[in-house]
Design a protein around this motif. Sequence first.
Motif, PDB file in Angstrom:
ATOM      1  N   UNK A 128      11.433   3.182  -7.396  1.00  0.00           N
ATOM      2  CA  UNK A 128      10.874   3.925  -6.254  1.00  0.00           C
ATOM      3  C   UNK A 128      10.844   3.106  -4.981  1.00  0.00           C
ATOM      4  N   UNK A 129      10.829   1.786  -5.107  1.00  0.00           N
ATOM      5  CA  UNK A 129      10.593   0.912  -3.952  1.00  0.00           C
ATOM      6  C   UNK A 129      11.741   0.959  -2.946  1.00  0.00           C
ATOM      7  N   UNK A 130      12.906   1.479  -3.373  1.00  0.00           N
ATOM      8  CA  UNK A 130      14.064   1.526  -2.481  1.00  0.00           C
ATOM      9  C   UNK A 130      14.115   2.803  -1.647  1.00  0.00           C
ATOM     10  N   UNK A 131      13.047   3.589  -1.650  1.00  0.00           N
ATOM     11  CA  UNK A 131      12.979   4.779  -0.813  1.00  0.00           C
ATOM     12  C   UNK A 131      12.847   4.374   0.651  1.00  0.00           C
ATOM     13  N   UNK A 132      13.315   5.246   1.533  1.00  0.00           N
ATOM     14  CA  UNK A 132      13.311   4.952   2.963  1.00  0.00           C
ATOM     15  C   UNK A 132      11.905   4.667   3.503  1.00  0.00           C
ATOM     16  N   UNK A 133      10.891   5.358   2.954  1.00  0.00           N
ATOM     17  CA  UNK A 133       9.534   5.171   3.458  1.00  0.00           C
ATOM     18  C   UNK A 133       9.014   3.758   3.207  1.00  0.00           C
ATOM     19  N   UNK A 134       9.605   3.046   2.257  1.00  0.00           N
ATOM     20  CA  UNK A 134       9.257   1.652   2.013  1.00  0.00           C
ATOM     21  C   UNK A 134      10.242   0.701   2.692  1.00  0.00           C
ATOM     22  N   UNK A 135      11.529   1.081   2.690  1.00  0.00           N
ATOM     23  CA  UNK A 135      12.559   0.186   3.223  1.00  0.00           C
ATOM     24  C   UNK A 135      12.483   0.056   4.740  1.00  0.00           C
ATOM     25  N   UNK A 136      12.205   1.150   5.445  1.00  0.00           N
ATOM     26  CA  UNK A 136      12.183   1.107   6.910  1.00  0.00           C
ATOM     27  C   UNK A 136      11.142   0.108   7.425  1.00  0.00           C
ATOM     28  N   UNK A 137       9.872   0.211   7.016  1.00  0.00           N
ATOM     29  CA  UNK A 137       8.903  -0.790   7.486  1.00  0.00           C
ATOM     30  C   UNK A 137       9.200  -2.197   6.973  1.00  0.00           C
ATOM     31  N   UNK A 138       9.807  -2.293   5.788  1.00  0.00           N
ATOM     32  CA  UNK A 138      10.176  -3.616   5.266  1.00  0.00           C
ATOM     33  C   UNK A 138      11.220  -4.266   6.169  1.00  0.00           C
ATOM     34  N   UNK A 139      12.204  -3.476   6.593  1.00  0.00           N
ATOM     35  CA  UNK A 139      13.235  -3.986   7.508  1.00  0.00           C
ATOM     36  C   UNK A 139      12.618  -4.361   8.851  1.00  0.00           C
ATOM     37  N   UNK A 140      11.667  -3.554   9.329  1.00  0.00           N
ATOM     38  CA  UNK A 140      10.972  -3.877  10.580  1.00  0.00           C
ATOM     39  C   UNK A 140      10.253  -5.225  10.467  1.00  0.00           C
ATOM     40  N   UNK A 141       9.665  -5.491   9.303  1.00  0.00           N
ATOM     41  CA  UNK A 141       8.985  -6.772   9.083  1.00  0.00           C
ATOM     42  C   UNK A 141       9.969  -7.930   9.210  1.00  0.00           C
ATOM     43  N   UNK A 142      11.153  -7.761   8.642  1.00  0.00           N
ATOM     44  CA  UNK A 142      12.166  -8.813   8.722  1.00  0.00           C
ATOM     45  C   UNK A 142      12.677  -8.991  10.144  1.00  0.00           C
ATOM     46  N   UNK A 143      12.925  -7.887  10.837  1.00  0.00           N
ATOM     47  CA  UNK A 143      13.407  -7.980  12.214  1.00  0.00           C
ATOM     48  C   UNK A 143      12.400  -8.703  13.095  1.00  0.00           C
ATOM     49  N   UNK A 144      11.132  -8.421  12.875  1.00  0.00           N
ATOM     50  CA  UNK A 144      10.072  -9.078  13.631  1.00  0.00           C
ATOM     51  C   UNK A 144      10.143 -10.595  13.441  1.00  0.00           C
TER      52      UNK A 144
END
Length: 290
Positions: free
Chosen positions: A155-171
């Motif tokens: 389930x963790x690969x759903x967009x609702x988890x991946x989008x904020x995770x990617x934002x964390x990395x970009x930050x």
Amino acid sequence: MKNIIIHLRIPFSLFLMPVFWFAISQSQNPNWGITAGLFVVLHLLIYPASNAYNSYFDKDEGPIGGLENPPPVNFALFYVAWVLDIVAFVVAYFLGGWILSVALIIYSSISKAYSNDKIRLKKYPIISWLIVGFFQGAFTYLTVIHAVDKVSLSEILQNKYLFPAILSSLNLLGFYPMTQIYQHEEDARRGDMTMSRLLGIKGTFIFTASIFLFVTIAFFFYFKGIQIYNFPAFLVYLLVMSPVLIYFNLWFLKVLKNEDQADFHHTMRLNMLGSICLNLFFILLLISNS
């Protein structure tokens, strides 16, 4: 013992804390017992262990993150780093099971590879930049979400988890080169080509500003429709982060006149201000969502 405690750099964990609070603020139904336990594991065990291990191998003589005058290191610091890690892995297992424990083992292993003299990812600017951004950002975000919300790996690969995770990395990818900007001479002495050395001092500022512009736009789309106490979340984000933007630009103007201004004290002030503002915003978001 005093030198060992200093090298743990526990207050430095504040700089990595926003990812944790971002994840908790986006959690659907966090288990607060696991949340508190994981907070301790990350910020009082895993991150200090990483600091101690890297300090042992770097043996810095000049300022490092959180320490202006690092004391000498000895082999005891190496053992303390491993003891803290092992305690963290065991506690994590009882907190969230084997997946959480393995995730922290992976994080710790990558962190060790950053400074270990046999691997030393720190020598490779782009690779180390990407690895640090991923593991301190997206990987940590998803690890926290998995633990506190009991989200399965499928389930963790759903967009609702991946989008904020990617934002964390970009930050973090935007901010990380700024943490290296005052260490050019020390890194050059050891032969480490960090991302900031690759970009140059002025280039580091321009690069960071470009990444954060992109991140701000991404946050606009992510927070669209979300409110904090009846105020649009994105506007609250801009307001809370405005002191960081003001300080960053004033500092950059100083550096344009004199590159010696790209020093330890200015960097630590930016780190502190950025961390406090981000933590405040995500905590406000968490309270509002609760």
